[in-house]
Design an enzyme around this catalytic site. Structure first.
Site, PDB file in Angstrom:
ATOM      1  N   TYR A  14       0.814  -1.225   0.000  1.00  0.00           N
ATOM      2  CA  TYR A  14       0.000   0.000   0.000  1.00  0.00           C
ATOM      3  C   TYR A  14       0.843   1.270   0.000  1.00  0.00           C
ATOM      4  O   TYR A  14       1.771   1.420   0.800  1.00  0.00           O
ATOM      5  CB  TYR A  14      -0.902   0.062   1.243  1.00  0.00           C
ATOM      6  CG  TYR A  14      -2.021  -0.958   1.296  1.00  0.00           C
ATOM      7  CD1 TYR A  14      -2.402  -1.701   0.191  1.00  0.00           C
ATOM      8  CD2 TYR A  14      -2.702  -1.173   2.484  1.00  0.00           C
ATOM      9  CE1 TYR A  14      -3.435  -2.633   0.266  1.00  0.00           C
ATOM     10  CE2 TYR A  14      -3.736  -2.098   2.573  1.00  0.00           C
ATOM     11  CZ  TYR A  14      -4.095  -2.830   1.456  1.00  0.00           C
ATOM     12  OH  TYR A  14      -5.112  -3.738   1.543  1.00  0.00           O
ATOM     13  N   LEU A  46     -17.755   0.495   2.881  1.00  0.00           N
ATOM     14  CA  LEU A  46     -18.378   1.702   2.313  1.00  0.00           C
ATOM     15  C   LEU A  46     -18.349   1.659   0.781  1.00  0.00           C
ATOM     16  O   LEU A  46     -18.576   2.677   0.129  1.00  0.00           O
ATOM     17  CB  LEU A  46     -17.662   2.964   2.823  1.00  0.00           C
ATOM     18  CG  LEU A  46     -17.684   3.135   4.351  1.00  0.00           C
ATOM     19  CD1 LEU A  46     -16.857   4.348   4.775  1.00  0.00           C
ATOM     20  CD2 LEU A  46     -19.124   3.293   4.845  1.00  0.00           C
ATOM     21  N   ALA A  47     -18.062   0.469   0.233  1.00  0.00           N
ATOM     22  CA  ALA A  47     -17.965   0.326  -1.230  1.00  0.00           C
ATOM     23  C   ALA A  47     -17.043   1.406  -1.806  1.00  0.00           C
ATOM     24  O   ALA A  47     -17.381   2.092  -2.760  1.00  0.00           O
ATOM     25  CB  ALA A  47     -19.348   0.353  -1.880  1.00  0.00           C
ATOM     26  N   GLY A  58     -22.617   8.054   0.636  1.00  0.00           N
ATOM     27  CA  GLY A  58     -23.685   8.884   0.078  1.00  0.00           C
ATOM     28  C   GLY A  58     -23.218  10.226  -0.446  1.00  0.00           C
ATOM     29  O   GLY A  58     -24.034  11.071  -0.822  1.00  0.00           O
TER      30      GLY A  58
HETATM   31  N1  LIG Z   1      -7.283  -7.335  -0.813  1.00  0.00           N
HETATM   32  C1  LIG Z   1      -7.288  -6.728   0.356  1.00  0.00           C
HETATM   33  O1  LIG Z   1      -6.790  -7.265   1.304  1.00  0.00           O
HETATM   34  C2  LIG Z   1      -7.925  -5.369   0.505  1.00  0.00           C
HETATM   35  C3  LIG Z   1      -8.591  -4.767  -0.581  1.00  0.00           C
HETATM   36  C4  LIG Z   1      -9.219  -3.543  -0.363  1.00  0.00           C
HETATM   37  C5  LIG Z   1      -9.145  -2.932   0.878  1.00  0.00           C
HETATM   38  N2  LIG Z   1      -8.481  -3.517   1.909  1.00  0.00           N
HETATM   39  C6  LIG Z   1      -8.419  -2.888   3.249  1.00  0.00           C
HETATM   40  O2  LIG Z   1      -9.681  -2.330   3.532  1.00  0.00           O
HETATM   41  C7  LIG Z   1      -9.533  -0.929   3.864  1.00  0.00           C
HETATM   42  C8  LIG Z   1     -10.720  -0.153   3.429  1.00  0.00           C
HETATM   43  O3  LIG Z   1     -10.748  -0.084   2.000  1.00  0.00           O
HETATM   44  P1  LIG Z   1     -12.040  -0.325   1.246  1.00  0.00           P
HETATM   45  O4  LIG Z   1     -11.829  -0.760  -0.134  1.00  0.00           O
HETATM   46  O5  LIG Z   1     -12.702  -1.252   2.145  1.00  0.00           O
HETATM   47  O6  LIG Z   1     -12.734   1.106   1.222  1.00  0.00           O
HETATM   48  P2  LIG Z   1     -13.977   1.632   2.065  1.00  0.00           P
HETATM   49  O7  LIG Z   1     -13.634   1.622   3.499  1.00  0.00           O
HETATM   50  O8  LIG Z   1     -15.192   0.917   1.621  1.00  0.00           O
HETATM   51  O9  LIG Z   1     -14.025   3.134   1.499  1.00  0.00           O
HETATM   52  C9  LIG Z   1     -12.991   4.029   1.746  1.00  0.00           C
HETATM   53  C10 LIG Z   1     -13.398   5.406   1.259  1.00  0.00           C
HETATM   54  O10 LIG Z   1     -14.594   5.783   1.907  1.00  0.00           O
HETATM   55  C11 LIG Z   1     -14.616   7.168   2.144  1.00  0.00           C
HETATM   56  N3  LIG Z   1     -14.899   7.377   3.567  1.00  0.00           N
HETATM   57  C12 LIG Z   1     -14.384   6.731   4.646  1.00  0.00           C
HETATM   58  N4  LIG Z   1     -14.962   7.177   5.784  1.00  0.00           N
HETATM   59  C13 LIG Z   1     -15.837   8.130   5.413  1.00  0.00           C
HETATM   60  C14 LIG Z   1     -16.734   8.960   6.118  1.00  0.00           C
HETATM   61  N5  LIG Z   1     -16.872   8.911   7.437  1.00  0.00           N
HETATM   62  N6  LIG Z   1     -17.502   9.822   5.405  1.00  0.00           N
HETATM   63  C15 LIG Z   1     -17.395   9.909   4.084  1.00  0.00           C
HETATM   64  N7  LIG Z   1     -16.565   9.154   3.344  1.00  0.00           N
HETATM   65  C16 LIG Z   1     -15.801   8.267   4.005  1.00  0.00           C
HETATM   66  C17 LIG Z   1     -13.292   7.745   1.699  1.00  0.00           C
HETATM   67  O11 LIG Z   1     -13.537   8.293   0.405  1.00  0.00           O
HETATM   68  P3  LIG Z   1     -12.777   9.615  -0.156  1.00  0.00           P
HETATM   69  O12 LIG Z   1     -11.465   9.081  -0.617  1.00  0.00           O
HETATM   70  O13 LIG Z   1     -13.642  10.070  -1.285  1.00  0.00           O
HETATM   71  O14 LIG Z   1     -12.674  10.557   0.994  1.00  0.00           O
HETATM   72  C18 LIG Z   1     -12.414   6.509   1.632  1.00  0.00           C
HETATM   73  O15 LIG Z   1     -11.400   6.628   0.659  1.00  0.00           O
HETATM   74  C19 LIG Z   1      -8.248  -0.512   3.158  1.00  0.00           C
HETATM   75  O16 LIG Z   1      -7.706   0.652   3.757  1.00  0.00           O
HETATM   76  C20 LIG Z   1      -7.408  -1.736   3.362  1.00  0.00           C
HETATM   77  O17 LIG Z   1      -6.873  -1.706   4.673  1.00  0.00           O
HETATM   78  C21 LIG Z   1      -7.893  -4.741   1.736  1.00  0.00           C
END
Ligand SMILES: NC(=O)c1ccc[n+]([C@@H]2O[C@H](COP(=O)([O-])OP(=O)(O)OC[C@H]3O[C@@H](n4cnc5c(N)ncnc54)[C@H](OP(=O)(O)O)[C@@H]3O)[C@@H](O)[C@H]2O)c1
Length: 312
Positions: free
Chosen positions: A56, A205-206, A212
């Site tokens: 990352y 949060l997709a 939203g």
């Molecule tokens: N293969 C794997 O192992 C893998 C793959 C994906 C993710 N992950 C892990 O999962 C974690 C989360 O990633 P994710 O794909 O699951 O993404 P997520 O948590 O579904 O979405 C993250 C995004 O949501 C927005 N966000 C977060 N909190 C918010 C709030 N309170 N209000 C408004 N917007 C908010 C931000 O968007 P903005 O950027 O627009 O601010 C942020 O970039 C990663 O950091 C990583 O540690 C692992």
């Protein structure tokens, strides 16, 4: 914040953790002070589970470096989870991981960036791993040396998880689960529950859609989401966006859509910890609110009906 335990290790964690991919700069720029403050705010708010990976960051390893800086003087406050298996893959130079030595070398590099002498949870980052032998041997060796406390895998496939857990040492599975990604309900989450495998729920949060805050007019510039601007990526984005619109009945004066989405993920009996990828202290504070309270049975039923098409 409500707390829960990892079945096999007994670790106590806040039900909301922090996904640290975003602070590394691939999801749009985040300056170092904000990144460090994001992690520290998480720790101060009761989020003691931090998830990162050696892959990352705008340069691989940047997320781990920032986590290491944030943990200065606070190592004991966190359960630190990182991953091995995808270093430099996005840059087009995947490593072969042909020998356990490759994995142990990567571990040493992660320890250096994290500025710690142990990793709590070391996860295999290859979700379609055919033969886990190299990783299992390396993880055993690293556990013996005290460099890692436990191991897990990030995968959405039950067959991969079962193979990885063949000696019973796998303590966790990181998997995608949200209102618009419900496939894990059929098999993976029940299997983890039955086999005492902790689940680390990513994508809650997709990638931001379930906050939203995006619309049809939103244009994405960052490396991960710019594929949403056209073609198949755009079609999938619009489908989820429409679902987020239909789910706005979950918003109340004291509850944002993001909080409702996190509470939905946590409502599954197989859920252990959910790891939204906050990029600022403010997002951390908002997400913390999901660690108290829950959706009502009526809200759950309606939310499930509105998102039924995402369960396969
Ligand atoms: N293969 C794997 O192992 C893998 C793959 C994906 C993710 N992950 C892990 O999962 C974690 C989360 O990633 P994710 O794909 O699951 O993404 P997520 O948590 O579904 O979405 C993250 C995004 O949501 C927005 N966000 C977060 N909190 C918010 C709030 N309170 N209000 C408004 N917007 C908010 C931000 O968007 P903005 O950027 O627009 O601010 C942020 O970039 C990663 O950091 C990583 O540690 C692992």
């Amino acid at each position: 914040m409500r707390r829960t335990t990892f079945p096999k290790t007994g670790w106590e964690v806040g039900v909301i953790g922090l996904g640290c991919w975003g602070i590394g700069g691939q999801w749009g720029p985040v300056d170092e002070a904000t990144a460090v403050a994001t992690v520290r705010t998480a720790l101060d708010s009761g989020m003691n589970f931090l998830d990162t990976a050696d892959a990352y960051g705008a340069t691989p390893g940047r997320s781990e470096e920032l986590v290491g800086k944030a943990l200065k003087g606070r190592r004991g406050d966190a359960i630190v989870a990182t991953k091995v298996g995808n270093y430099a893959r996005r840059a087009g130079f995947p490593l072969s991981y042909a020998s356990p030595l490759h994995v142990t070398l990567c571990c040493d590099a992660s320890l250096g960036r994290l500025k710690t002498d142990y990793i709590d949870l070391y996860q295999c980052h290859i979700g379609d791993l055919a033969d886990p032998t190299v990783f299992l041997e390396a993880f055993e060796d690293l556990r013996g040396q005290g460099k890692i406390r436990a191991c897990g895998i990030s995968t959405v496939r039950r067959d991969v998880l079962e193979r990885f857990n063949r000696d019973g040492h796998c303590i966790s599975c990181q998997l995608d689960y949200s209102l618009v990604s419900r496939k894990a309900e059929a098999e993976l989450l029940p299997w983890c529950l039955e086999n005492r495998i902790a689940t680390i729920l990513r994508g809650p949060l997709a990638m931001g859609i379930l906050s939203g805050k995006y619309g049809r007019e939103t244009k994405f510039e960052d490396l991960l989401r710019r594929s949403w601007n056209e073609g198949d990526g755009r079609r999938a984005y619009l489908e989820k966006l429409e679902a987020a619109e239909r789910l706005k009945f979950l918003v109340r004066p004291d509850r944002s859509l993001a909080v409702a989405a996190l509470q939905f993920a946590l409502s599954h009996p197989g859920a252990t910890v959910v790891i939204p990828g906050a990029k600022s202290p403010e997002q951390v504070r908002q997400n913390t609110a999901a660690g108290e309270g829950a959706l009502t049975p009526e809200e759950m039923e309606k939310a499930r009906a509105e998102t039924a098409r995402f369960d396969a």
